[in-house]
Motif scaffolding. Sequence first.
Motif, mmCIF file in Angstrom:
data_model
loop_
_atom_site.group_PDB
_atom_site.id
_atom_site.type_symbol
_atom_site.label_atom_id
_atom_site.label_comp_id
_atom_site.label_asym_id
_atom_site.label_seq_id
_atom_site.Cartn_x
_atom_site.Cartn_y
_atom_site.Cartn_z
ATOM 1 N N ASN A 179 0.830 -1.214 0.000
ATOM 2 C CA ASN A 179 0.000 0.000 0.000
ATOM 3 C C ASN A 179 0.868 1.270 0.000
ATOM 4 O O ASN A 179 0.557 2.261 -0.672
ATOM 5 N N GLU A 180 1.961 1.215 0.778
ATOM 6 C CA GLU A 180 2.864 2.368 0.820
ATOM 7 C C GLU A 180 3.519 2.610 -0.527
ATOM 8 O O GLU A 180 3.659 3.746 -0.989
ATOM 9 N N ILE A 181 3.886 1.474 -1.174
ATOM 10 C CA ILE A 181 4.499 1.604 -2.504
ATOM 11 C C ILE A 181 3.489 2.173 -3.490
ATOM 12 O O ILE A 181 3.812 3.050 -4.315
ATOM 13 N N ASN A 182 2.257 1.707 -3.408
ATOM 14 C CA ASN A 182 1.218 2.214 -4.309
ATOM 15 C C ASN A 182 0.975 3.715 -4.080
ATOM 16 O O ASN A 182 0.763 4.488 -5.032
ATOM 17 N N ARG A 183 0.994 4.105 -2.809
ATOM 18 C CA ARG A 183 0.781 5.524 -2.505
ATOM 19 C C ARG A 183 1.892 6.385 -3.095
ATOM 20 O O ARG A 183 1.651 7.445 -3.676
ATOM 21 N N LYS A 184 3.132 5.901 -2.951
ATOM 22 C CA LYS A 184 4.260 6.655 -3.504
ATOM 23 C C LYS A 184 4.205 6.692 -5.027
ATOM 24 O O LYS A 184 4.525 7.705 -5.651
ATOM 25 N N LEU A 185 3.785 5.556 -5.608
ATOM 26 C CA LEU A 185 3.653 5.534 -7.066
ATOM 27 C C LEU A 185 2.590 6.520 -7.536
ATOM 28 O O LEU A 185 2.740 7.169 -8.582
ATOM 29 N N ASP A 186 1.512 6.604 -6.757
ATOM 30 C CA ASP A 186 0.471 7.580 -7.114
ATOM 31 C C ASP A 186 1.026 9.008 -7.082
ATOM 32 O O ASP A 186 0.725 9.834 -7.960
ATOM 33 N N LEU A 187 1.854 9.290 -6.056
ATOM 34 C CA LEU A 187 2.459 10.624 -5.970
ATOM 35 C C LEU A 187 3.384 10.887 -7.152
ATOM 36 O O LEU A 187 3.400 11.985 -7.727
#
Length: 224
Positions: free
Chosen positions: A11-19
């Motif tokens: 989830n953290e990786i996905n959030r960073k990817l979204d950013l």
Amino acid sequence: MDNNNMQEQINEINRKLDLVLEEVMAQRETRQSIEDLTADLTIVGKDAFSSVVTELDNAGVELDGEAVKMLMLKFVRNIDTINEMFEMLESANDFLKDVSPILHQMGLDGIKMMNEMEQKGYIDFFREGMNIMDNIVTHFSTDDVKLLADNIVTIMETVKELTQPDMLKAINSGVVVYKSIDVEDIPEYSMFKAMREMNSKEMRRGIGFMITFLKNIARETEKK
């Protein structure tokens, strides 16, 4: 437990990817805006250049591209000098803003002083003084002025002697005596009466004064 940690990491990786994706999209939009602006400016510049060329051609003005290039190079080369000129203009403008109230007040003071001088009669005095100068200029010739310049030392020496206290007193005494005489009622003297008057103390002193005066004049004349 391990599955939960892994899911959180995902989830953290996905959030960073979204950013990252949002930043990439923002940069793409910015680049697109810049490209659109550049394209619009290019079109406007071409139209403006074409219009200028057309106007110059209609006016019969030939534009030398090499001269324009040299002008632009000189402009870029002297950009510091141009900046200094603008700074000087700004300083001059600030100086004018600071000095304007002072000049305004000086003008008001000058007008007030001129008004006071006019009320006291200075203006009329100066005007009449100019009339005196005009009369002198029209009455005397250039040769007269030259003679005055050649003899100015002698004239000043004479004026100096005349303004001594004893001379002023003697001149004043002569004026007082002359004013006390009624020139329209001068008594007549016969030779006998004149001879008799010459025996008086006043006449003897007067004759002595005249003889002494004439002798001194003759002596001064012989010195020169």
